[in-house]
Design a protein around this motif. Structure first.
Motif, PDB file in Angstrom:
ATOM      1  N   LEU A 104      -0.879 -95.331 -35.078  1.00  0.00           N
ATOM      2  CA  LEU A 104       0.580 -95.218 -34.925  1.00  0.00           C
ATOM      3  C   LEU A 104       0.867 -96.872 -34.422  1.00  0.00           C
ATOM      4  O   LEU A 104       2.064 -97.046 -34.570  1.00  0.00           O
ATOM      5  CB  LEU A 104       0.896 -94.305 -34.033  1.00  0.00           C
ATOM      6  N   GLU A 105      -0.035 -97.665 -33.830  1.00  0.00           N
ATOM      7  CA  GLU A 105       0.368 -98.700 -33.250  1.00  0.00           C
ATOM      8  C   GLU A 105       0.569 -99.807 -34.386  1.00  0.00           C
ATOM      9  O   GLU A 105       1.263-100.786 -34.151  1.00  0.00           O
ATOM     10  CB  GLU A 105      -0.827 -99.182 -32.397  1.00  0.00           C
ATOM     11  N   GLN A 106       0.190 -99.704 -35.459  1.00  0.00           N
ATOM     12  CA  GLN A 106       0.184-100.526 -36.779  1.00  0.00           C
ATOM     13  C   GLN A 106       1.646-100.695 -37.109  1.00  0.00           C
ATOM     14  O   GLN A 106       2.255-101.482 -37.858  1.00  0.00           O
ATOM     15  CB  GLN A 106      -0.422-100.099 -37.974  1.00  0.00           C
ATOM     16  N   PHE A 107       2.574 -99.650 -36.924  1.00  0.00           N
ATOM     17  CA  PHE A 107       3.833 -99.608 -37.108  1.00  0.00           C
ATOM     18  C   PHE A 107       4.862-100.147 -36.196  1.00  0.00           C
ATOM     19  O   PHE A 107       5.935 -99.686 -36.084  1.00  0.00           O
ATOM     20  CB  PHE A 107       4.239 -98.242 -37.531  1.00  0.00           C
ATOM     21  N   GLY A 108       4.218-101.007 -35.324  1.00  0.00           N
ATOM     22  CA  GLY A 108       4.938-101.749 -34.279  1.00  0.00           C
ATOM     23  C   GLY A 108       5.003-100.839 -33.038  1.00  0.00           C
ATOM     24  O   GLY A 108       5.916-101.242 -32.109  1.00  0.00           O
ATOM     25  N   SER A 109       4.481 -99.526 -32.982  1.00  0.00           N
ATOM     26  CA  SER A 109       4.490 -98.856 -31.847  1.00  0.00           C
ATOM     27  C   SER A 109       3.717 -99.429 -30.545  1.00  0.00           C
ATOM     28  O   SER A 109       2.680-100.073 -30.852  1.00  0.00           O
ATOM     29  CB  SER A 109       4.045 -97.472 -32.152  1.00  0.00           C
ATOM     30  N   ALA A 110       3.923 -99.098 -29.334  1.00  0.00           N
ATOM     31  CA  ALA A 110       3.411 -99.288 -28.005  1.00  0.00           C
ATOM     32  C   ALA A 110       1.950 -98.654 -28.261  1.00  0.00           C
ATOM     33  O   ALA A 110       1.706 -97.472 -28.956  1.00  0.00           O
ATOM     34  CB  ALA A 110       3.972 -98.993 -26.755  1.00  0.00           C
ATOM     35  N   PRO A 111       0.997 -99.085 -27.460  1.00  0.00           N
ATOM     36  CA  PRO A 111      -0.521 -98.450 -27.292  1.00  0.00           C
ATOM     37  C   PRO A 111      -0.323 -96.976 -26.954  1.00  0.00           C
ATOM     38  O   PRO A 111       0.744 -96.641 -26.332  1.00  0.00           O
ATOM     39  CB  PRO A 111      -1.416 -99.268 -26.128  1.00  0.00           C
ATOM     40  N   ALA A 112      -1.287 -95.974 -27.442  1.00  0.00           N
ATOM     41  CA  ALA A 112      -0.882 -94.594 -27.120  1.00  0.00           C
ATOM     42  C   ALA A 112      -0.546 -94.137 -25.695  1.00  0.00           C
ATOM     43  O   ALA A 112       0.344 -93.519 -25.282  1.00  0.00           O
ATOM     44  CB  ALA A 112      -2.209 -93.707 -27.647  1.00  0.00           C
ATOM     45  N   PRO A 113      -1.388 -94.700 -24.770  1.00  0.00           N
ATOM     46  CA  PRO A 113      -1.092 -94.265 -23.448  1.00  0.00           C
ATOM     47  C   PRO A 113       0.403 -94.549 -23.131  1.00  0.00           C
ATOM     48  O   PRO A 113       1.067 -94.073 -22.122  1.00  0.00           O
ATOM     49  CB  PRO A 113      -2.127 -94.881 -22.444  1.00  0.00           C
ATOM     50  N   GLN A 114       0.762 -95.857 -23.413  1.00  0.00           N
ATOM     51  CA  GLN A 114       2.120 -96.255 -22.971  1.00  0.00           C
ATOM     52  C   GLN A 114       3.270 -95.279 -23.503  1.00  0.00           C
ATOM     53  O   GLN A 114       4.526 -95.199 -23.165  1.00  0.00           O
ATOM     54  CB  GLN A 114       2.161 -97.563 -23.248  1.00  0.00           C
ATOM     55  N   ARG A 115       2.862 -94.548 -24.696  1.00  0.00           N
ATOM     56  CA  ARG A 115       3.807 -93.946 -25.513  1.00  0.00           C
ATOM     57  C   ARG A 115       4.174 -92.574 -24.654  1.00  0.00           C
ATOM     58  O   ARG A 115       5.196 -91.917 -25.018  1.00  0.00           O
ATOM     59  CB  ARG A 115       3.553 -93.529 -26.778  1.00  0.00           C
ATOM     60  N   LEU A 116       3.204 -91.843 -24.018  1.00  0.00           N
ATOM     61  CA  LEU A 116       3.425 -91.040 -23.287  1.00  0.00           C
ATOM     62  C   LEU A 116       4.597 -90.756 -22.494  1.00  0.00           C
ATOM     63  O   LEU A 116       4.671 -91.433 -21.733  1.00  0.00           O
ATOM     64  CB  LEU A 116       2.236 -90.421 -22.619  1.00  0.00           C
ATOM     65  N   GLY A 117       5.107 -89.446 -22.707  1.00  0.00           N
ATOM     66  CA  GLY A 117       6.357 -89.091 -21.948  1.00  0.00           C
ATOM     67  C   GLY A 117       7.710 -89.772 -22.390  1.00  0.00           C
ATOM     68  O   GLY A 117       8.635 -89.484 -21.973  1.00  0.00           O
ATOM     69  N   LEU A 118       7.791 -90.723 -23.405  1.00  0.00           N
ATOM     70  CA  LEU A 118       8.717 -91.404 -23.820  1.00  0.00           C
ATOM     71  C   LEU A 118       9.392 -90.861 -25.054  1.00  0.00           C
ATOM     72  O   LEU A 118       8.891 -90.354 -25.928  1.00  0.00           O
ATOM     73  CB  LEU A 118       8.361 -93.000 -24.053  1.00  0.00           C
ATOM     74  N   ARG A 119      10.539 -91.098 -25.364  1.00  0.00           N
ATOM     75  CA  ARG A 119      11.380 -90.551 -26.463  1.00  0.00           C
ATOM     76  C   ARG A 119      11.203 -91.747 -27.667  1.00  0.00           C
ATOM     77  O   ARG A 119      10.963 -93.001 -27.409  1.00  0.00           O
ATOM     78  CB  ARG A 119      12.792 -90.243 -26.037  1.00  0.00           C
ATOM     79  N   PHE A 120      11.698 -91.161 -28.838  1.00  0.00           N
ATOM     80  CA  PHE A 120      11.394 -92.091 -29.955  1.00  0.00           C
ATOM     81  C   PHE A 120      12.155 -93.481 -29.623  1.00  0.00           C
ATOM     82  O   PHE A 120      11.844 -94.639 -30.113  1.00  0.00           O
ATOM     83  CB  PHE A 120      11.726 -91.420 -31.127  1.00  0.00           C
ATOM     84  N   GLY A 121      13.487 -93.547 -29.222  1.00  0.00           N
ATOM     85  CA  GLY A 121      14.271 -94.658 -28.938  1.00  0.00           C
ATOM     86  C   GLY A 121      13.698 -95.564 -27.973  1.00  0.00           C
ATOM     87  O   GLY A 121      13.764 -96.673 -28.051  1.00  0.00           O
ATOM     88  N   GLU A 122      12.853 -95.004 -27.268  1.00  0.00           N
ATOM     89  CA  GLU A 122      12.367 -95.789 -25.923  1.00  0.00           C
ATOM     90  C   GLU A 122      11.081 -96.727 -26.626  1.00  0.00           C
ATOM     91  O   GLU A 122      11.010 -97.725 -26.228  1.00  0.00           O
ATOM     92  CB  GLU A 122      11.840 -95.107 -24.777  1.00  0.00           C
ATOM     93  N   ILE A 123      10.588 -95.843 -27.412  1.00  0.00           N
ATOM     94  CA  ILE A 123       9.318 -96.426 -27.956  1.00  0.00           C
ATOM     95  C   ILE A 123       9.550 -97.645 -29.016  1.00  0.00           C
ATOM     96  O   ILE A 123       9.012 -98.559 -29.215  1.00  0.00           O
ATOM     97  CB  ILE A 123       8.527 -95.507 -28.764  1.00  0.00           C
ATOM     98  N   GLN A 124      10.601 -97.262 -30.042  1.00  0.00           N
ATOM     99  CA  GLN A 124      11.087 -97.922 -31.214  1.00  0.00           C
ATOM    100  C   GLN A 124      12.417 -98.678 -30.778  1.00  0.00           C
ATOM    101  O   GLN A 124      13.226 -97.936 -31.887  1.00  0.00           O
ATOM    102  CB  GLN A 124      10.864 -97.597 -32.434  1.00  0.00           C
TER     103      GLN A 124
END
Length: 810
Positions: free
Chosen positions: A157-177
């Motif tokens: 999922l990181e190849q789509f510009g997302s943050a590393p997996a541990p940093q995504r935990l607990g975040l909403r989609f708008g906060e990630i992207q």
């Protein structure tokens, strides 16, 4: 447990029925225990708080804990399978998820979430396979809970510009992207949570954080995850990058739109503007289309400047980037990319323009000097427009708002786009050339100016068609006849183009030839019909044939007006009857028998004769003036024409133009010709006639009578030649004709001498020998008169001679 710990647990909780949370400190000692953990493992809080977590797992996994602790510190968390040991000693397989839950004072803590896998025995067997599948899959995979907060994701999922997996935990989609349309994507997730129906193939286009200047496209699928009691636990979704497929689809859509939009007309400038309109904003933010100036005249493309700005478009209203207006010369600097591409025929692309460089098309007197920085332009493509091996011009594409530069795919798309437009422009050029040639031919065959005469005040208006088929063969003419009369003619040749114009020219010439014979209108049309039919037979042209230069099927109305007595005679061959505007302004249509079209055969032509009051206006027109359309009827067309003719105007010329403007659009579907003639009557002082007895001894009296009349008119200088003409014509009538003889003089723009007799034979001009004693009369008449001839009338014939009043013979 502190309030902060409870807040962190609430923020990072998993909405899963069998999840059991507990807290560990940095050393791995249990510092927080929950009822769910007691339910899962059987230990009370007093039994485990303060003990190491290694005591709660099997011996094999206890040896792994130092390694897992290092991974947690490096990655911010860990997720995987462990074997826990219940209080009663029974092992239980659990899914463990570990994430940081630091205290506000900075103390390191770890939140552990345990989910029992006792009812999923297949997990143990497929654990290596499943771990490889989710970790190595090229498809981005993530799970969110019922609050739409991320609880797990794979590395892909990181190849789509997302943050590393541990940093995504607990975040909403708008906060990630940030920047993507998170509301729309989360709406799809909520729909899946509510209905349980999966959503497959949802496409989303936007700019991800990793590539903020490049538009990307993804397809996403959403599936609800339920617990063993059927309650929703969250949403599992996948992400696949389809940017290249999306861009290919956009390119095809743009080319399809170009095929539909470009070249809808055969107008060169409009086609160039259509190219610019299609390319903005789909491909570029600002586009200019410059064509060789010779093309706009329909000439063959010449590989030389000047270039003319034929079209341009911008995403900004008013095209503020333009330094050259449409229709002006685009004088590019020598050696500039547009001129280089024009010379080489090869496209050129520059990802990043020099912002301080001057715009290339500013080498014109009074032109606006501007740099690319001032114009806001940063990337460019220049594509030569070519068709059938010739270069027609150049098209320049700029980017302004979109930050990504043009790439090779953009250049290939621009080349395809310009290539399609080039064929349309060349087609328009060829059409323009052919149409201009046809128009020149037709205009050369129409009268440049109507001859001056005293019978009528005349004006005409002609408007060619401007549809794809080109011009037609409408024509008009005014022909002076003997006896101060005039012939008014309007006709229409079927078909379009040069063939129709050529046929019209031949038909007009034939009409003028027949008019010189002074034949009645019905006989003129009869001879014309024979001529057209014979030509069609010789050329092998059948009725209804198209794209020929045959006049078969043509229409014509022929009118003869006599200003001496106001009599008007007319006949028609497959043509609308003329209208008459009476002196009081009312309009009537002549009840004229319609003969067949020329060359198609049918009953004989008939004529009608009517007397016109002085000041009446004849309106002869082609059927293009009776604009046909949905629900058209002949009566409706005549009513529209009547209303237009009834409108007054300061002059006949303005009235004629006003009628055409009112009834024919700027670009009619058929040619329109309108000939208007306001009648005049010769006054009593302009006509003199006498009966002449058939006695040769009275020829001298006829000469004296004519001489006295010329004296009254102040034309004494014409007395000698007129006496000679009267003497010869009257003498011939007495010697060779029968019935009454009548002499008439008409003073108009010329001096006419007419001698009427009841004979049916026409005299012939002879060239007598020196030894002949007679036969010189008509030879002398022909020498002293400007024109002479014979006109047959129902009662006999008239021999006439005409002298110019501007150049008297002495």
């Amino acid at each position: 447990m502190s309030a902060q710990e409870e807040h962190d647990i609430a923020r990072h909780r998993f909405d899963v029925a069998d999840a059991a949370p507990l807290l560990l400190d940095a050393r791995g000692v249990v510092t927080g225990w929950t009822r769910d953990a007691q339910r899962l493992l059987g230990y009370a809080a007093s039994d485990v708080v303060g003990t190491e977590a290694a005591a709660l797992v099997a011996e094999a996994d206890a040896g792994r804990l130092p390694e897992l602790a290092g991974r947690c510190r490096a990655d911010g968390g860990w997720a995987g399978l462990l074997t826990a040991v219940r209080r009663d000693g029974r092992p239980v397989r659990v899914m463990a998820r570990i994430t940081a839950a630091d205290d506000p004072d900075g103390a390191a803590r770890w939140l552990v979430l345990l989910s029992e896998l006792a009812e999923a025995p297949g997990w143990d067997m497929s654990r290596p396979v499943l771990e490889q599948m989710v970790s190595r899959s090229p498809i981005g995979i993530a799970i969110v809970d019922t609050d739409l907060r991320c609880v797990w994701s794979n590395p892909a999922l990181e190849q789509f510009g997302s943050a590393p997996a541990p940093q995504r935990l607990g975040l909403r989609f708008g906060e990630i992207q940030p920047g993507l349309d998170a509301e729309d994507i989360e709406a799809q997730m909520r729909r899946v949570l509510e209905t349980g129906e999966p959503i497959v193939g949802y496409e989303h286009v936007g700019r991800v954080r990793a590539a903020p200047h490049r538009e990307t496209a993804h397809t996403m699928s959403f599936t609800r995850i339920d617990d063993d009691r059927g309650h929703p636990m969250g949403v599992y979704y996948t992400v696949v990058d389809i940017t290249e497929r999306h861009r290919a689809r956009q390119r095809l859509a743009l080319l399809d739109r170009a095929g539909e939009y470009i070249g809808r007309s055969l107008d060169i400038r409009r086609t160039a503007q259509e190219l610019a309109d299609v390319a903005v904003p789909a491909l570029a933010d600002y586009v200019t289309v410059d064509l060789l100036e010779s093309l706009l005249r329909g000439a063959e493309p010449a590989a030389r400047v000047p270039l003319l700005r034929a079209g341009q478009q911008s995403v900004n209203e008013g095209v503020p980037e333009a330094v050259v207006e449409v229709g002006d010369i685009a004088a590019y600097r020598r050696g500039s990319p547009p001129l280089s591409c024009l010379a080489s025929g090869r496209p050129w692309r520059e990802e990043r323009l020099d912002p301080l460089a001057a715009e290339w098309a500013t080498d014109i007197p009074g032109g606006r000097e501007a740099t690319f920085l001032e114009l806001g332009l940063h990337s460019v493509m220049v594509v030569p427009m070519r068709a059938r091996g010739a270069t027609l011009g150049v098209t320049t594409f700029f980017r302004r708002h979109r930050q990504e530069p043009f790439d090779e795919d953009d250049l290939n798309l621009a080349v395809d786009l310009v290539s399609r437009a080039g064929v349309c422009v060349d087609n328009a050029r060829r059409y323009t050339r052919e149409r201009e040639a046809a128009l020149v031919l037709q205009r050369s065959l129409l009268p440049h100016r109507l001859p001056e005469q005293g019978a009528v005040e005349v004006t005409a208006c002609y408007r060619p068609a401007d549809e794809l088929t080109g011009l037609g063969g409408d024509w008009y003419d005014l022909i002076p006849l003997s006896g101060a009369r005039v012939a008014l003619v309007v006709g229409e040749v079927p078909g379009h183009g040069i063939g129709a114009a050529a046929a019209m020219g031949r038909l007009r010439t034939a009409v003028r030839t027949l008019a010189a014979l002074d034949l009645p209108p019905e006989e003129v049309l009869g001879h014309l019909d024979d001529l057209v039919a014979r030509s069609a037979r010789e050329e092998g042209v059948g009725p209804g044939a198209e794209d020929t230069d045959s006049a078969q099927g043509s229409g014509c109305v022929y009118v003869v007006y006599d200003p001496v007595d106001g009599q008007c005679t007319m006949a028609a061959a497959g043509h609308p009857a003329p209208a008459v505007i009476l002196p009081d302004g009312s309009v009537a249509f002549v009840d004229l028998p319609q003969g067949p079209s020329l060359g198609v055969g049918g009953p004989p032509f008939e004529s009608v004769e009517l007397a016109l009051a002085e000041g009446s206006t004849l309106a002869l027109h082609t059927d293009g003036l009776l604009a046909r359309g949905a629900g058209w009827t002949e009566d409706a067309g005549r009513d529209r024409l009547r209303q237009a003719l009834e409108r007054p105007a300061p002059s006949l010329d303005l009235r004629c133009r006003a009628v055409v403007d009112a009834l024919a659009p700027d670009r009619p579907h058929d040619d329109v010709a309108l000939l208007m003639a306001r009648t005049r009557l010769l006054g009593p002082g302009q006509v003199a006639d006498w009966d002449v007895p058939a006695d040769p001894a009275l020829v001298a009296e006829a000469r004296k009578t004519a001489s006295r009349q010329l004296t009254e008119w102040g034309l004494e200088e014409f007395a000698f030649t007129t006496e000679l003409v009267v003497s010869e014509l009257v003498t011939n009538a007495i010697r060779h004709a029968v019935g009454p003889i009548r002499l008439r003089l008409i003073r108009e723009r010329t001096l006419l001498c007419e001698v009427f007799d009841g004979g049916a034979t026409a005299p012939h001009l002879r060239h007598p020998r020196t030894t002949d004693e007679g036969g010189r009369g008509l030879l002398l008449v022909s020498q002293f008169a400007q024109r002479w001839g014979t006109r047959f009338v129902p009662e006999g014939k008239i021999i006439w001679a005409e002298q110019s009043l501007e150049d008297p013979l002495t």
